[in-house]
Design an enzyme around this catalytic site. Structure first.
Site, short mmCIF file in Angstrom:
data_model
loop_
_atom_site.label_atom_id
_atom_site.label_comp_id
_atom_site.label_asym_id
_atom_site.label_seq_id
_atom_site.Cartn_x
_atom_site.Cartn_y
_atom_site.Cartn_z
N GLU A 134 11.08 2.20 23.22
CA GLU A 134 12.51 2.19 22.91
C GLU A 134 13.38 1.57 23.99
O GLU A 134 14.42 0.98 23.67
CB GLU A 134 12.99 3.63 22.66
CG GLU A 134 12.36 4.30 21.44
CD GLU A 134 12.80 3.68 20.13
OE1 GLU A 134 13.82 2.96 20.12
OE2 GLU A 134 12.11 3.89 19.11
N SER A 185 -5.52 -2.85 -18.54
CA SER A 185 -4.94 -3.63 -19.64
C SER A 185 -3.44 -3.43 -19.80
O SER A 185 -2.83 -4.10 -20.64
CB SER A 185 -5.64 -3.29 -20.95
OG SER A 185 -6.86 -3.97 -21.04
#
Length: 841
Positions: free
Chosen positions: A114, A393
């Site tokens: 950070e 499908s």
């Protein structure tokens, strides 16, 4: 007198001739000097204005309040009726860590990722600011931040989440002020107690307890500290419970940064990064669980992805988030899906999972979402509703037949030859589950009964680029489409949420809405952001209606009869995947066992997508017999509940669609003399009827069989076989195998198929043959002809319907994924005997 002139003109002439008089003229300032003076003046004015503006911004900054630094407020969430339902996570009763009790490497993990110059700057990092400024110039304002840990503390505790200059000025001013009042370690302690780690954990103490079962930060290892430091950037995305792969990748990056910055040795880095995340975790969910867990997780992801709101703001800025949640539908779905014995089709297997998404068909608003079958007291677990899987499908309307209608204006009667056929540019057969073929079939019949060969042929004629473009217009985000994709073989798969969004467009006259869970956000100062996704006309209204009309047949008489609801106009599609032959053998999967099943369906009000299966493939993780009905059962039960007591109009036929009655035997327009039993109704695009429909001739010979549409060339409707002269394709990653429910009443060539159920109708048991493997999509090294129906196929993703109008789809062939180019022109086999076209009639 000599100085007197007779006229002014003489005096002026004399002056011009006198060089002394010329020297008396005033000299002009050079242009560059004028420019510099003006530039300096403007710069002074500008700088004065900047100083005044900055002073005003600073004057508006809040006072530092030490108590507020650790008592930030998470976002409050409201349902569709603006009723409060929860906070994203509750920050009350948090346990504060003492910085003196934290190991150095725990502090250094956060500093490394950070703010690597944390101990050397004075609250703002000038070097980092210039880097961010350059990124903002090249990539746009807000593209990269330069916030230090100190700035993050003051921003999360005191400031609004806006990304603007005023907030940045105030942030930097307060950061400098905070550094003047507190030591570096005190500021770091504020930070690790303030930040949110997901799963309801605020601060490093609660995070260690939640993820590792470790009561104090002093018990954390290097790997633990790095994993926790990975989370705050995007708490949901890097949550090691929900997304372990993302978390492990981020953790290892941080370990590498700690090593590069000299905080840990090479040996320590190697040991920490070699620890699998799942071995690190000892997850301890919050005692009171999480309300509407899957939906709340979806909201968090949507907020984190929204440009303009930083992840930390979601959990600290006191936002009010107004969502689309239908609490009644959500509770009904959770009760059904998370109850072990709610449906007879649910297998007795703790690893069985369901991903369910319910949308508003007209708007794309997420009304309910259930991402797992965990008990309600397990918070923020894996979300299978947003996890991609092979679609089986269910992809056929999206990738095959939808694009065919959109691009080529096919009618629902368009004829396709169901015959021996190979994937383009390969020698791999595409076969239906029963290993036989029907001959010439309509697009309606091919989709209703989920035949494989017509689906692949349709994709070949549509073209891979057109198919991909159509699918991506419905939100699927496909990078590559192969011919095997016609049956569901996708590299990345798709999620229940994505499929719900795509199918909703079919029910919404072709208009696509991005699925979304947030209506608006309100900030503490009263400002609001409306989340109204733009509607997109993804297809023509005739495409949407004609697909819908065929999908209604899927439910009424095809592979989806198990999803029928009396009196409710429904359209939908089934999907199934299957195991490879190697998996069948190595995992001892019984005949008919499949890894997962799908059902996607919709009304004019709601669209739902259901995936049912397992997170991984193992010996006991399969669905067989009636268990393959699970997706249809879930869809039917929930759709019936949410549709109860409200009006659900049928789908309205647009003016762009024409209904035509045809003679089923000849394909010609029906006449008054055509028997009712031989009259069928099909849909055509307006303006295409005269081209595609043959008027009855005076000598109508029905023995010629159904005639193909006039506009189709012979190669489209006759027996086509692709040439095998192409070189063998380099296989791509094998897609998940497709297995579809079998609608054939009398399958003669699949002895191992178990009886299929559809809407309570049991299918005839196939005649017995010694046929070897029967599952569609299983691996096959050499299968070059149609005379070996019992042999397994070589690819994934196959699916079939095999005649008849009830029963369920089952497995067919698995498609290769590696072909990326258009197929070679197939040979014209128009000489194929016409009498073979009616083999299953």
């Amino acid at each position: 007198m000599s100085d007197n002139y007779r006229s002014r003109r003489e005096k002026r002439t004399a002056d011009q001739k006198n060089p002394k008089n010329k020297q008396k003229k005033k000299r002009k300032r050079p242009l560059w000097q004028t420019f510099i003076i003006w530039a300096l003046s403007l710069m002074l004015v500008f700088m004065t204005a900047v100083v005044i503006i900055v002073a005003y911004m600073i004057n508006q900054a809040p006072e530092l309040d030490a108590e507020a630094i650790v008592l930030s407020e998470a976002a409050t969430v409201y349902d569709q009726n603006d009723e409060e339902i929860a906070q994203l996570q509750n920050s009350s009763n948090r346990e504060l860590a003492d910085i003196e009790e934290m190991p150095d490497y725990a502090k250094e993990a956060f500093i490394a990722v950070e703010d690597e110059r944390f101990y050397s700057h004075f609250g703002i990092d000038v070097q980092r600011i210039f880097g961010a400024l350059w990124a903002n110039v090249t990539d746009g304002f807000g593209s990269q931040g330069a916030s230090t840990i100190t700035q993050q503390v003051v921003k999360n505790a005191f400031l609004s989440p806006d990304k603007n200059i005023s907030r940045k000025v105030q942030e930097q001013y307060l950061a400098i002020k905070l550094e003047q009042q507190y030591s570096k370690d005190e500021i770091l302690e504020m930070y690790v107690n303030l930040i949110y780690f997901n799963q309801g954990a605020y601060g490093i103490t609660q995070a260690g307890q939640t993820y590792f079962g470790k009561e104090e930060p002093g018990e954390l290892t290097i790997a633990d500290a790095a994993l926790l430091a990975a989370i705050p950037r995007r708490p949901t995305y890097y949550d090691p419970v929900q997304n372990p792969e993302n978390a492990e990748e981020r953790r290892n990056q941080i370990i590498s940064m700690m090593n590069e910055q000299g905080y840990i040795t090479d040996e320590e880095a190697e040991e920490a990064s070699s620890t699998p995340v799942d071995e690190q975790l000892n997850y301890q969910p919050p005692e009171n669980g999480a309300a509407y867990d899957s939906f709340m997780s979806y909201v968090q992801n949507e907020l984190e992805d929204f440009d303009g709101i930083e992840a930390s703001d979601i959990y600290t800025a006191g936002l009010k988030v107004y969502t689309t949640l239908d609490t009644e539908a959500q509770e009904q779905a959770e009760e059904l899906i998370q109850s072990p014995e709610a449906l007879a089709s649910f297998p007795d297997n703790e690893e069985f999972q369901i991903g369910f998404t319910l949308l508003d068909t007209q708007t794309g608003a997420v009304k309910a979402i259930v991402g797992n079958r965990q008990s309600p007291d397990t918070a923020m677990s894996y979300n299978f509703a947003t996890d991609p899987n092979q679609p089986g499908s269910t992809i056929k309307p999206v990738l095959d037949y939808g694009p065919a209608i959109e691009n080529m204006q096919w009618s629902t009667y368009h004829q396709i030859e169901d015959e021996e056929y190979q994937y383009p540019d390969t020698d791999t057969d595409v076969r239906n589950y029963t290993r036989d073929y029907r001959g010439s079939v309509s697009m309606r019949e091919a989709l209703t009964d989920s035949l494989n060969v017509p689906a692949v042929k349709t994709l070949e004629e549509v073209g891979l680029d057109n198919a991909r473009s159509f699918a991506n217009g419905l939100g699927l985000g496909l990078e590559d489409v192969y011919y095997g994709s016609a049956l569901g073989g996708l590299e990345q798969g798709v999620s229940s949420e994505q499929m719900a969004g795509a199918y909703a467009a079919f029910g919404n006259e072709g208009v696509y809405n991005d699925p979304h869970s947030i209506r608006r956000i309100e900030f503490p100062d009263g400002r609001t952001i409306d989340f109204e996704p733009e509607q997109e006309q993804a297809m023509e209204d005739y495409t949407a209606y004609m697909i819908t009309d065929m999908l209604k047949d899927v439910i009424s008489e095809g592979t989806g009869t198990g999803a029928q609801i009396d009196g409710l106009p429904l359209a939908g599609k089934t999907g199934t995947t299957n195991f490879t032959e190697d998996e069948m053998n190595s995992l001892n999967i019984p005949d008919g066992g499949v890894p997962d099943v799908w059902f996607n369906g919709y009304t004019t009000n709601y669209t739902a997508s259901v995936w049912a299966g397992f997170e991984s493939r193992s010996e006991n993780n399969y669905l067989v017999d009636g268990q393959t009905e699970a997706a249809k059962d879930v869809f039917r039960e929930i759709m019936q509940q949410v549709s109860s007591g409200i009006d659900t109009p049928d789908f309205e036929q647009p003016d762009s669609v024409v209904t035509v009655q045809l003679n089923e035997q000849t394909g010609e327009r029906a006449t008054s003399s055509t028997p009712d039993a031989e009259t069928i109704t099909e849909l055509f695009v307006e303006g295409e009827v005269d081209v595609q429909v043959t008027e009855p001739s005076s000598e109508n010979e029905s023995e010629n069989g159904r005639a193909p549409e006039n506009e189709e060339p012979a190669e489209d409707n006759s027996s086509d076989e692709t040439e095998d002269s192409q070189s063998d394709p380099e296989p791509a990653e094998e897609p998940a195998e497709e297995a579809e429910e079998n609608p054939e009443d009398t399958p003669e060539e699949n002895p191992e198929q178990s009886p299929e159920e559809s809407g309570g109708t049991e299918e005839e048991t196939p005649a017995e043959e010694d046929s070897g493997t029967t599952e569609e999509g299983r691996e096959e090294e050499t299968d070059t002809g149609s005379e070996a129906p019992a042999e397994s196929e070589s690819d994934a993703g196959g699916e079939s319907g095999t005649g008849g109008n009830n029963g369920d789809e089952d497995t067919g062939d698995s498609p290769p994924e590696s072909e990326t180019s258009e197929p070679a022109e197939p040979e014209d086999s128009a000489s194929e005997p016409e009498e073979e076209a009616q083999t299953n009639e």
